[in-house]
Design a protein around this motif. Structure first.
Motif, PDB file in Angstrom:
ATOM      1  N   GLY A  13      36.301  30.521  41.316  1.00  0.00           N
ATOM      2  CA  GLY A  13      35.681  31.112  40.132  1.00  0.00           C
ATOM      3  C   GLY A  13      35.384  32.587  40.337  1.00  0.00           C
ATOM      4  O   GLY A  13      35.691  33.430  39.483  1.00  0.00           O
ATOM      5  N   TYR A  14      34.814  32.924  41.503  1.00  0.00           N
ATOM      6  CA  TYR A  14      34.544  34.327  41.809  1.00  0.00           C
ATOM      7  C   TYR A  14      35.845  35.113  41.967  1.00  0.00           C
ATOM      8  O   TYR A  14      35.970  36.234  41.467  1.00  0.00           O
ATOM      9  N   THR A  15      36.817  34.515  42.640  1.00  0.00           N
ATOM     10  CA  THR A  15      38.103  35.186  42.851  1.00  0.00           C
ATOM     11  C   THR A  15      38.797  35.474  41.528  1.00  0.00           C
ATOM     12  O   THR A  15      39.305  36.575  41.286  1.00  0.00           O
ATOM     13  N   ARG A  16      38.798  34.485  40.634  1.00  0.00           N
ATOM     14  CA  ARG A  16      39.470  34.654  39.342  1.00  0.00           C
ATOM     15  C   ARG A  16      38.718  35.658  38.460  1.00  0.00           C
ATOM     16  O   ARG A  16      39.333  36.495  37.794  1.00  0.00           O
ATOM     17  N   ALA A  17      37.405  35.590  38.458  1.00  0.00           N
ATOM     18  CA  ALA A  17      36.621  36.552  37.671  1.00  0.00           C
ATOM     19  C   ALA A  17      36.929  37.970  38.134  1.00  0.00           C
ATOM     20  O   ALA A  17      37.165  38.866  37.321  1.00  0.00           O
ATOM     21  N   GLU A  32      28.177  44.047  40.591  1.00  0.00           N
ATOM     22  CA  GLU A  32      26.910  43.782  39.902  1.00  0.00           C
ATOM     23  C   GLU A  32      27.015  42.536  39.024  1.00  0.00           C
ATOM     24  O   GLU A  32      26.119  41.692  39.017  1.00  0.00           O
ATOM     25  N   ALA A  33      28.105  42.420  38.298  1.00  0.00           N
ATOM     26  CA  ALA A  33      28.292  41.259  37.415  1.00  0.00           C
ATOM     27  C   ALA A  33      28.366  39.959  38.213  1.00  0.00           C
ATOM     28  O   ALA A  33      27.806  38.934  37.801  1.00  0.00           O
ATOM     29  N   LEU A  34      29.030  39.980  39.354  1.00  0.00           N
ATOM     30  CA  LEU A  34      29.207  38.758  40.129  1.00  0.00           C
ATOM     31  C   LEU A  34      27.972  38.359  40.929  1.00  0.00           C
ATOM     32  O   LEU A  34      27.934  37.286  41.508  1.00  0.00           O
ATOM     33  N   LYS A  35      26.962  39.198  40.924  1.00  0.00           N
ATOM     34  CA  LYS A  35      25.677  38.825  41.545  1.00  0.00           C
ATOM     35  C   LYS A  35      24.940  37.800  40.693  1.00  0.00           C
ATOM     36  O   LYS A  35      24.119  37.046  41.187  1.00  0.00           O
ATOM     37  N   GLY A  36      25.210  37.820  39.389  1.00  0.00           N
ATOM     38  CA  GLY A  36      24.522  36.912  38.477  1.00  0.00           C
ATOM     39  C   GLY A  36      25.350  35.676  38.188  1.00  0.00           C
ATOM     40  O   GLY A  36      26.412  35.454  38.773  1.00  0.00           O
ATOM     41  N   ARG A  37      24.856  34.889  37.286  1.00  0.00           N
ATOM     42  CA  ARG A  37      25.580  33.691  36.862  1.00  0.00           C
ATOM     43  C   ARG A  37      26.597  34.077  35.797  1.00  0.00           C
ATOM     44  O   ARG A  37      26.374  34.979  35.012  1.00  0.00           O
ATOM     45  N   PHE A  38      27.710  33.368  35.785  1.00  0.00           N
ATOM     46  CA  PHE A  38      28.724  33.590  34.761  1.00  0.00           C
ATOM     47  C   PHE A  38      29.444  32.279  34.499  1.00  0.00           C
ATOM     48  O   PHE A  38      29.312  31.323  35.260  1.00  0.00           O
ATOM     49  N   ILE A  39      30.178  32.244  33.422  1.00  0.00           N
ATOM     50  CA  ILE A  39      30.875  31.023  33.034  1.00  0.00           C
ATOM     51  C   ILE A  39      32.235  31.387  32.442  1.00  0.00           C
ATOM     52  O   ILE A  39      32.392  32.429  31.820  1.00  0.00           O
ATOM     53  N   PHE A  40      33.204  30.537  32.702  1.00  0.00           N
ATOM     54  CA  PHE A  40      34.491  30.629  32.021  1.00  0.00           C
ATOM     55  C   PHE A  40      34.451  29.633  30.869  1.00  0.00           C
ATOM     56  O   PHE A  40      34.038  28.488  31.052  1.00  0.00           O
ATOM     57  N   VAL A  41      34.875  30.050  29.718  1.00  0.00           N
ATOM     58  CA  VAL A  41      34.932  29.151  28.567  1.00  0.00           C
ATOM     59  C   VAL A  41      36.399  28.965  28.205  1.00  0.00           C
ATOM     60  O   VAL A  41      37.087  29.926  27.865  1.00  0.00           O
TER      61      VAL A  41
END
Length: 89
Positions: A13-17, A32-41
């Protein structure tokens, strides 16, 4: 991928983001973005009537680590990784 699976592992997930953001954002903003939570939809639309094996969703916390195995997917331009869900015991 046919069968019950999760489209990304924690690692992939991190690699693809990162790979999706790199053409558009600075390294600083990506970090900075990857320090927080994220989601793929994912958006799933059948191209014809589904007569068997419909799309389904499960609650992540209903699975235990022993219920999944990592599976590598090799594409021309990258290697991905998904979780293959095993039958619960």
């Amino acid at each position: 991928v046919y069968g019950v699976h999760g489209d990304y592992t924690v690692r992939s997930g991190y690699t693809r983001a990162r790979s999706l953001l790199e053409p558009w954002e600075s390294e600083e903003r990506i970090e900075e973005a990857l320090k927080g939570r994220f989601i793929f939809v994912n958006v799933w639309v059948p191209l014809e009537e589904v007569k068997r094996d419909p799309l389904a969703a499960i609650c992540w916390d209903s699975q235990k680590p022993r219920d999944v195995v990592n599976l590598s997917l090799h594409f021309k331009h990258r290697v991905g990784e998904i979780y293959r869900v095993l039958p619960s015991k």
